[in-house]
Design a protein around this motif. Structure first.
Motif, PDB file in Angstrom:
ATOM      1  N   ALA A   1      11.088  -3.058  -3.527  1.00  0.00           N
ATOM      2  CA  ALA A   1      12.373  -3.260  -3.122  1.00  0.00           C
ATOM      3  C   ALA A   1      13.354  -2.125  -3.035  1.00  0.00           C
ATOM      4  O   ALA A   1      13.633  -1.113  -3.562  1.00  0.00           O
ATOM      5  CB  ALA A   1      13.067  -4.319  -3.797  1.00  0.00           C
ATOM      6  N   GLU A   2      14.039  -2.099  -1.693  1.00  0.00           N
ATOM      7  CA  GLU A   2      14.707  -0.923  -1.066  1.00  0.00           C
ATOM      8  C   GLU A   2      15.807  -0.665  -2.020  1.00  0.00           C
ATOM      9  O   GLU A   2      16.677   0.514  -2.176  1.00  0.00           O
ATOM     10  CB  GLU A   2      15.143  -1.126   0.195  1.00  0.00           C
ATOM     11  N   ASP A   3      16.394  -1.794  -2.488  1.00  0.00           N
ATOM     12  CA  ASP A   3      17.674  -1.816  -3.270  1.00  0.00           C
ATOM     13  C   ASP A   3      17.665  -1.474  -4.764  1.00  0.00           C
ATOM     14  O   ASP A   3      18.483  -1.377  -5.625  1.00  0.00           O
ATOM     15  CB  ASP A   3      18.712  -3.307  -2.899  1.00  0.00           C
ATOM     16  N   ASP A   4      16.360  -1.084  -5.135  1.00  0.00           N
ATOM     17  CA  ASP A   4      16.085  -0.869  -6.476  1.00  0.00           C
ATOM     18  C   ASP A   4      16.233   0.596  -6.838  1.00  0.00           C
ATOM     19  O   ASP A   4      15.999   1.443  -5.964  1.00  0.00           O
ATOM     20  CB  ASP A   4      14.655  -0.985  -6.981  1.00  0.00           C
ATOM     21  N   PRO A   5      17.451   0.829  -7.756  1.00  0.00           N
ATOM     22  CA  PRO A   5      17.912   2.371  -8.023  1.00  0.00           C
ATOM     23  C   PRO A   5      16.663   3.410  -8.550  1.00  0.00           C
ATOM     24  O   PRO A   5      16.807   4.541  -8.273  1.00  0.00           O
ATOM     25  CB  PRO A   5      18.949   2.149  -9.083  1.00  0.00           C
ATOM     26  N   ALA A   6      15.779   2.671  -9.047  1.00  0.00           N
ATOM     27  CA  ALA A   6      14.470   3.694  -9.372  1.00  0.00           C
ATOM     28  C   ALA A   6      13.659   4.057  -8.078  1.00  0.00           C
ATOM     29  O   ALA A   6      12.966   5.082  -8.423  1.00  0.00           O
ATOM     30  CB  ALA A   6      13.537   2.844 -10.347  1.00  0.00           C
ATOM     31  N   VAL A   7      13.684   3.332  -7.050  1.00  0.00           N
ATOM     32  CA  VAL A   7      12.909   3.707  -6.049  1.00  0.00           C
ATOM     33  C   VAL A   7      13.343   4.916  -5.429  1.00  0.00           C
ATOM     34  O   VAL A   7      12.137   5.756  -5.000  1.00  0.00           O
ATOM     35  CB  VAL A   7      13.127   2.415  -4.951  1.00  0.00           C
ATOM     36  N   GLU A   8      14.413   5.155  -5.405  1.00  0.00           N
ATOM     37  CA  GLU A   8      14.930   6.512  -4.685  1.00  0.00           C
ATOM     38  C   GLU A   8      14.548   7.700  -5.399  1.00  0.00           C
ATOM     39  O   GLU A   8      13.969   8.639  -4.870  1.00  0.00           O
ATOM     40  CB  GLU A   8      16.432   6.487  -4.364  1.00  0.00           C
TER      41      GLU A   8
ATOM     42  N   ASP B   1       8.105   8.296   8.062  1.00  0.00           N
ATOM     43  CA  ASP B   1       8.030   7.562   9.320  1.00  0.00           C
ATOM     44  C   ASP B   1       6.679   6.905   9.597  1.00  0.00           C
ATOM     45  O   ASP B   1       6.505   6.073  10.245  1.00  0.00           O
ATOM     46  CB  ASP B   1       8.278   8.438  10.402  1.00  0.00           C
ATOM     47  N   THR B   2       5.413   7.391   8.957  1.00  0.00           N
ATOM     48  CA  THR B   2       4.306   6.954   9.149  1.00  0.00           C
ATOM     49  C   THR B   2       3.870   5.786   8.020  1.00  0.00           C
ATOM     50  O   THR B   2       3.802   6.347   6.946  1.00  0.00           O
ATOM     51  CB  THR B   2       3.454   8.176   8.918  1.00  0.00           C
ATOM     52  N   PRO B   3       3.941   4.504   8.313  1.00  0.00           N
ATOM     53  CA  PRO B   3       3.531   3.745   7.299  1.00  0.00           C
ATOM     54  C   PRO B   3       2.265   3.885   6.632  1.00  0.00           C
ATOM     55  O   PRO B   3       1.224   4.226   7.472  1.00  0.00           O
ATOM     56  CB  PRO B   3       3.375   2.247   7.894  1.00  0.00           C
ATOM     57  N   ASN B   4       2.242   3.990   5.490  1.00  0.00           N
ATOM     58  CA  ASN B   4       0.990   4.264   4.598  1.00  0.00           C
ATOM     59  C   ASN B   4       0.957   3.428   3.237  1.00  0.00           C
ATOM     60  O   ASN B   4       1.825   3.676   2.427  1.00  0.00           O
ATOM     61  CB  ASN B   4       1.026   5.806   4.122  1.00  0.00           C
ATOM     62  N   PRO B   5       0.177   2.404   3.121  1.00  0.00           N
ATOM     63  CA  PRO B   5       0.207   1.237   2.154  1.00  0.00           C
ATOM     64  C   PRO B   5      -0.244   2.109   0.820  1.00  0.00           C
ATOM     65  O   PRO B   5       0.413   1.759  -0.032  1.00  0.00           O
ATOM     66  CB  PRO B   5      -1.135   0.549   2.330  1.00  0.00           C
ATOM     67  N   ALA B   6      -0.930   2.924   0.549  1.00  0.00           N
ATOM     68  CA  ALA B   6      -1.188   3.845  -0.632  1.00  0.00           C
ATOM     69  C   ALA B   6       0.102   4.641  -0.841  1.00  0.00           C
ATOM     70  O   ALA B   6       0.368   4.665  -1.935  1.00  0.00           O
ATOM     71  CB  ALA B   6      -2.392   4.687  -0.282  1.00  0.00           C
ATOM     72  N   ARG B   7       0.808   5.082  -0.235  1.00  0.00           N
ATOM     73  CA  ARG B   7       2.033   5.942  -0.226  1.00  0.00           C
ATOM     74  C   ARG B   7       3.070   4.951  -1.094  1.00  0.00           C
ATOM     75  O   ARG B   7       3.887   5.153  -1.923  1.00  0.00           O
ATOM     76  CB  ARG B   7       2.896   6.714   0.794  1.00  0.00           C
ATOM     77  N   ARG B   8       3.331   3.879  -0.376  1.00  0.00           N
ATOM     78  CA  ARG B   8       3.964   2.809  -0.868  1.00  0.00           C
ATOM     79  C   ARG B   8       3.795   2.179  -2.072  1.00  0.00           C
ATOM     80  O   ARG B   8       4.463   2.171  -3.092  1.00  0.00           O
ATOM     81  CB  ARG B   8       3.966   1.386   0.027  1.00  0.00           C
ATOM     82  N   ARG B   9       2.411   1.999  -2.393  1.00  0.00           N
ATOM     83  CA  ARG B   9       1.967   1.670  -3.606  1.00  0.00           C
ATOM     84  C   ARG B   9       2.104   2.677  -4.863  1.00  0.00           C
ATOM     85  O   ARG B   9       2.655   2.577  -5.857  1.00  0.00           O
ATOM     86  CB  ARG B   9       0.456   1.464  -3.591  1.00  0.00           C
ATOM     87  N   LEU B  10       1.985   4.343  -4.479  1.00  0.00           N
ATOM     88  CA  LEU B  10       2.506   5.145  -5.311  1.00  0.00           C
ATOM     89  C   LEU B  10       3.906   5.058  -5.883  1.00  0.00           C
ATOM     90  O   LEU B  10       4.144   5.387  -6.888  1.00  0.00           O
ATOM     91  CB  LEU B  10       1.954   6.417  -4.773  1.00  0.00           C
ATOM     92  N   THR B  11       4.659   4.946  -4.567  1.00  0.00           N
ATOM     93  CA  THR B  11       5.924   4.994  -4.955  1.00  0.00           C
ATOM     94  C   THR B  11       6.374   3.883  -5.932  1.00  0.00           C
ATOM     95  O   THR B  11       7.241   3.810  -6.838  1.00  0.00           O
ATOM     96  CB  THR B  11       6.845   4.929  -3.749  1.00  0.00           C
ATOM     97  N   ASP B  12       5.928   2.639  -5.862  1.00  0.00           N
ATOM     98  CA  ASP B  12       6.079   1.411  -6.428  1.00  0.00           C
ATOM     99  C   ASP B  12       5.875   1.753  -7.991  1.00  0.00           C
ATOM    100  O   ASP B  12       6.521   1.381  -8.923  1.00  0.00           O
ATOM    101  CB  ASP B  12       5.414   0.424  -5.979  1.00  0.00           C
ATOM    102  N   ALA B  13       4.473   2.289  -8.240  1.00  0.00           N
ATOM    103  CA  ALA B  13       4.213   2.619  -9.543  1.00  0.00           C
ATOM    104  C   ALA B  13       4.759   3.787 -10.071  1.00  0.00           C
ATOM    105  O   ALA B  13       5.321   3.862 -11.596  1.00  0.00           O
ATOM    106  CB  ALA B  13       2.462   3.368  -9.357  1.00  0.00           C
TER     107      ALA B  13
ATOM    108  N   LEU C   1      -7.364  -2.021   3.766  1.00  0.00           N
ATOM    109  CA  LEU C   1      -7.618  -2.824   2.674  1.00  0.00           C
ATOM    110  C   LEU C   1      -6.406  -3.434   2.074  1.00  0.00           C
ATOM    111  O   LEU C   1      -5.179  -2.554   2.133  1.00  0.00           O
ATOM    112  CB  LEU C   1      -8.135  -1.613   1.597  1.00  0.00           C
ATOM    113  N   PRO C   2      -6.567  -4.513   1.294  1.00  0.00           N
ATOM    114  CA  PRO C   2      -5.114  -5.191   0.656  1.00  0.00           C
ATOM    115  C   PRO C   2      -4.342  -3.935  -0.246  1.00  0.00           C
ATOM    116  O   PRO C   2      -5.042  -3.473  -0.889  1.00  0.00           O
ATOM    117  CB  PRO C   2      -5.592  -6.394   0.151  1.00  0.00           C
ATOM    118  N   CYS C   3      -3.109  -4.206  -0.319  1.00  0.00           N
ATOM    119  CA  CYS C   3      -2.490  -3.109  -1.123  1.00  0.00           C
ATOM    120  C   CYS C   3      -1.078  -3.934  -1.398  1.00  0.00           C
ATOM    121  O   CYS C   3      -0.540  -4.870  -0.878  1.00  0.00           O
ATOM    122  CB  CYS C   3      -2.198  -2.110  -0.291  1.00  0.00           C
ATOM    123  N   ALA C   4      -0.669  -3.558  -2.628  1.00  0.00           N
ATOM    124  CA  ALA C   4       0.501  -4.111  -3.114  1.00  0.00           C
ATOM    125  C   ALA C   4       1.653  -4.056  -2.188  1.00  0.00           C
ATOM    126  O   ALA C   4       1.777  -3.109  -1.703  1.00  0.00           O
ATOM    127  CB  ALA C   4       0.736  -3.883  -4.601  1.00  0.00           C
TER     128      ALA C   4
END
Length: 211
Positions: free
Chosen positions: A96-103, A125-137, A89-92
């Protein structure tokens, strides 16, 4: 049944069915002449799955083809087959890896998943679109200075765990593995706005009660 009846019973136009056939999303029918073929219940079930992926879920045709291949791969367990459908399913885009808020967000998410005991989502190590979206939020919350530490996120995760039981109970009601995969896509897409709407309505009720 012939193509016209397949179209009528499935609710998918004949032109769209022919497109799905050309793209390999729908298996060919049994040839009865040079220009006609017969279709059966398996074609109806496949059309429901394709429609759930493309028309409801907004999944690109190439990704839908991969999902269908995974859904019909009996060497995979049912968990992996369901996962292939929902992960498509499409996900955001991820942050960006260089964003200091990301870590900071990534640490909060990892701690949250550990508290919840969600081992199937916890491996970086396991790509998960929902996890990436949660991290972004969570990273967006960090940038704006809103509370988003593990303790603040934990109630949301606990409620999500309860909802997952309800969702999987509904999916299991479908009698076939293919039907369950179709339901996983459709219910994920269709129940997310239900959840969001109920949350906003609950806010209005609680606000009126308090203020």
């Amino acid at each position: 049944m012939r193509l016209a009846e397949l179209s009528e019973r499935s609710g998918v136009s004949t032109a769209t069915i022919k497109y799905y056939l050309r793209e390999g999303l729908l298996q060919p029918g049994r040839r009865v002449s040079a220009t006609q073929a017969d279709y059966g219940e398996d074609h109806l079930r496949r059309l429901r799955l394709v429609r759930a992926l493309i028309q409801i879920g907004g999944v690109p045709v190439a990704a839908a083809r991969e999902v269908i291949a995974a859904a019909e791969d009996e060497s995979l367990d049912h968990h992996l087959r369901l996962g292939a459908a929902t992960r498509a399913l499409p996900c955001a885009e991820g942050p960006a890896e260089d964003d200091p808020a990301v870590e900071t967000a990534r640490r909060s998410v990892e701690a949250l998943l550990e508290r919840l005991g969600w081992s199937n989502n916890s491996s970086p190590d396991t790509p998960n679109p929902a996890r990436r979206r949660l991290t972004d939020a969570v990273a967006a919350l960090v940038r704006l200075g809103y509370p988003c530490d593990t303790e603040r996120l934990l109630p949301y995760g606990q409620l999500a765990a309860q909802l997952a039981v309800t969702d999987l109970d509904m999916i299991e009601e479908q009698p076939t593995p293919t039907g369950q995969i179709e339901a996983a896509v459709a219910l994920t897409v269709l129940y997310e706005p239900v959840l969001l709407s109920l949350r906003r309505m609950a806010h209005a009720e609680e606000s009126a009660r308090r203020f």
